[in-house]
Motif scaffolding. Structure first.
Motif, short mmCIF file in Angstrom:
data_model
loop_
_atom_site.label_atom_id
_atom_site.label_comp_id
_atom_site.label_asym_id
_atom_site.label_seq_id
_atom_site.Cartn_x
_atom_site.Cartn_y
_atom_site.Cartn_z
N GLY A 163 96.30 10.42 55.30
CA GLY A 163 96.34 9.32 56.26
C GLY A 163 96.63 7.98 55.63
N PHE A 164 96.25 7.81 54.37
CA PHE A 164 96.49 6.52 53.73
C PHE A 164 97.97 6.27 53.45
N PHE A 165 98.76 7.35 53.47
CA PHE A 165 100.20 7.17 53.30
C PHE A 165 100.82 6.49 54.52
N TYR A 166 100.07 6.44 55.62
CA TYR A 166 100.56 5.74 56.81
C TYR A 166 100.60 4.23 56.59
N LEU A 167 99.94 3.74 55.55
CA LEU A 167 100.00 2.31 55.25
C LEU A 167 101.43 1.86 54.98
N ILE A 168 102.27 2.77 54.53
CA ILE A 168 103.66 2.40 54.22
C ILE A 168 104.42 2.02 55.48
N PRO A 169 104.52 2.91 56.50
CA PRO A 169 105.24 2.50 57.72
C PRO A 169 104.49 1.42 58.51
N LEU A 170 103.15 1.48 58.50
CA LEU A 170 102.38 0.49 59.26
C LEU A 170 102.62 -0.93 58.74
N HIS A 171 102.87 -1.06 57.45
CA HIS A 171 103.15 -2.37 56.86
C HIS A 171 104.37 -3.02 57.51
N PHE A 172 105.36 -2.21 57.86
CA PHE A 172 106.60 -2.74 58.44
C PHE A 172 106.55 -2.79 59.97
N LEU A 173 105.73 -1.93 60.57
CA LEU A 173 105.71 -1.84 62.03
C LEU A 173 104.72 -2.79 62.69
N PHE A 174 103.70 -3.24 61.92
CA PHE A 174 102.66 -4.09 62.50
C PHE A 174 102.52 -5.38 61.69
N GLU A 175 102.05 -6.41 62.37
CA GLU A 175 101.83 -7.70 61.71
C GLU A 175 100.57 -7.65 60.85
N GLY A 176 100.49 -8.61 59.91
CA GLY A 176 99.33 -8.67 59.01
C GLY A 176 99.65 -8.06 57.67
N ASN A 177 98.79 -8.33 56.68
CA ASN A 177 99.03 -7.82 55.34
C ASN A 177 98.47 -6.41 55.17
N HIS A 203 95.46 -3.96 57.06
CA HIS A 203 95.76 -2.63 57.57
C HIS A 203 94.87 -1.58 56.93
N PHE A 204 94.65 -1.74 55.62
CA PHE A 204 93.83 -0.79 54.87
C PHE A 204 92.40 -0.75 55.41
N ILE A 205 91.81 -1.92 55.66
CA ILE A 205 90.43 -1.98 56.15
C ILE A 205 90.33 -1.36 57.54
N VAL A 206 91.28 -1.69 58.41
CA VAL A 206 91.25 -1.13 59.77
C VAL A 206 91.42 0.38 59.74
N ILE A 207 92.38 0.85 58.95
CA ILE A 207 92.65 2.30 58.93
C ILE A 207 91.49 3.06 58.31
N CYS A 208 90.78 2.42 57.35
CA CYS A 208 89.59 3.05 56.77
C CYS A 208 88.52 3.26 57.84
N SER A 209 88.31 2.22 58.64
CA SER A 209 87.28 2.32 59.68
C SER A 209 87.62 3.42 60.68
N VAL A 210 88.91 3.57 60.99
CA VAL A 210 89.33 4.59 61.96
C VAL A 210 89.21 5.98 61.35
N TRP A 211 89.60 6.14 60.10
CA TRP A 211 89.52 7.45 59.44
C TRP A 211 88.08 7.90 59.28
N ILE A 212 87.16 6.95 59.07
CA ILE A 212 85.74 7.31 59.00
C ILE A 212 85.33 7.97 60.30
N TYR A 213 85.72 7.37 61.40
CA TYR A 213 85.38 7.89 62.73
C TYR A 213 85.97 9.28 62.95
N THR A 214 87.29 9.42 62.73
CA THR A 214 87.94 10.71 63.01
C THR A 214 87.49 11.80 62.04
N LEU A 215 87.17 11.41 60.80
CA LEU A 215 86.70 12.41 59.82
C LEU A 215 85.32 12.94 60.23
#
Length: 368
Positions: A70-84, A88-100
């Motif tokens: 899932g962390f490999f999604y940081l690559i496309p998300l960097h270009f598709l969404f605003e922000g650094n 993105h890493f902090i948000v995606i971590c919080s979401v992966w904690i939930y889904t895991l």
């Protein structure tokens, strides 16, 4: 057939991750563009991930290794969404904690004696848990996590980043315990991550409390009169607004020192300052804590919300002191009082009425 069912579960987790992420991070491109890119990227990532896990020989045992991809999604998300990327890493971590966590709980239902395919049971439970919990988790991320993320303090950002990663690793390692519960290395790694998580969490709490304390201290300084230590006009406005908002009855007593200008003219401003300081100490003993204010040169206000009006007025009439070097005798104070909500309901109306009544007392005593 089992492979297809497993892939449905994996895709469901990925879709939930991407959906919550998109709800909390602003898009750069249209939704259709993002869906297209993420879909192609997901197919490539799943293909590579399945091949790697099959080579390792641990495919399909619920180890949750797919979540690491899932962390490999940081690559496309960097270009598709605003922000650094950090955000993105902090948000995606919080979401992966939930889904895991949802995935780990769902996997345990494989061991129940259902007549259905075990992997189908996992997908059904997983879907049910997502439906029941999504709303609350997304609200938590939006209202709490993103609020912390928007903090401008670099130290808070740092510890939030570290805490998010450590919580994810902890959830990941706990899930591995369900599969490899006899591994000593896994137990050691888990305890290390637990220790780091506690440290990062306390650092995060410490920095938040420290910043709040500093802000609170600054607010107190801004709301204090530098000379007398009483609350100033800012503090008074805040206090009276709170009382009116609560619809709590109170008395407002407006005070003006008699012939204070004469003291400044005759003895100088340093003596005048000492005169103000001495008077302020007197009314601090009369009024309740933090209820006395200096709103301008020789004008003061007391807010009484505890029905001590008679005591306050009697005490004001008894104030007396003498400054030494040079000897200056207290020249008295004039005051006017009003009652909320009986006399008026607005702060400015109460002030105006109390001020007028104070001047009536001055005229009566010839102290203008």
């Amino acid at each position: 057939m089992e492979f297809i069912i497993q892939m449905i579960g994996v895709i469901e987790i990925i879709m939930m991750n991407m959906y919550i992420f998109s709800k909390n991070v602003k898009r750069r491109y249209s939704l259709i563009t993002i869906l297209f890119v993420i879909s192609i990227y997901t197919m490539i990532l799943i293909f590579i991930g399945v091949k790697i896990i099959q080579i390792l020989g641990i495919y399909g045992n619920g180890n949750g290794l797919f979540t690491l991809l899932g962390f490999f999604y940081l690559i496309p998300l960097h270009f598709l969404f605003e922000g650094n990327t950090t955000r993105h890493f902090i948000v995606i971590c919080s979401v992966w904690i939930y889904t895991l966590i949802v995935f780990s709980i769902s996997m345990q239902f494989m061991h129940f004696p259902f007549s259905l395919n075990p992997y189908l049971v996992v997908v059904i439970v997983e879907t049910f848990l997502f439906i029941c919990t999504y709303h609350y988790v997304n609200r938590f991320i939006s209202n709490v996590y993103i609020y912390l993320l928007d903090c401008s303090e670099e130290s808070i950002q740092k510890y939030l980043r570290q805490a998010s990663l450590s919580w994810f690793l902890l959830a990941f390692l706990i899930n591995l315990h369900f599969v490899f519960n006899d591994s000593a290395i896994l137990k050691i790694a888990t305890m290390i991550v637990v220790s780091l998580t506690v440290i990062f969490q306390f650092h995060l709490i410490f920095d938040i409390l420290k910043n709040r304390s500093e802000i609170g201290s600054l607010e107190m300084q801004v709301a204090k009169d530098n000379l007398t230590g009483l609350g100033n006009r800012i503090a008074f406005s805040k206090s009276i607004d709170e009382l009116i908002h609560k619809k709590q009855s109170f008395y407002l007593i407006y005070l003006d020192l008699n012939n204070f200008k004469g003291i400044n003219d005759q003895f100088g401003h340093l003596v005048g300052d000492q005169y103000l300081i001495t008077f302020s100490r007197k009314i601090q003993f009369i009024a309740d804590k933090d209820c006395a204010f200096r709103i301008s040169g020789d004008e003061f206000i007391i807010l009484d919300s505890n029905s001590h009006l008679e005591y306050i007025l009697e005490s004001l009439s008894k104030i007396d002191f003498i400054l030494s070097k040079p000897s200056v005798v207290f020249r008295g104070v004039s005051y006017g009082w009003v009652e909320y909500p009986k006399d008026a309901q607005m702060a400015n109306e109460l002030l105006h009425m109390a001020d007028q009544r104070m001047y009536v007392m001055k005229e009566k005593n010839g102290k203008l």
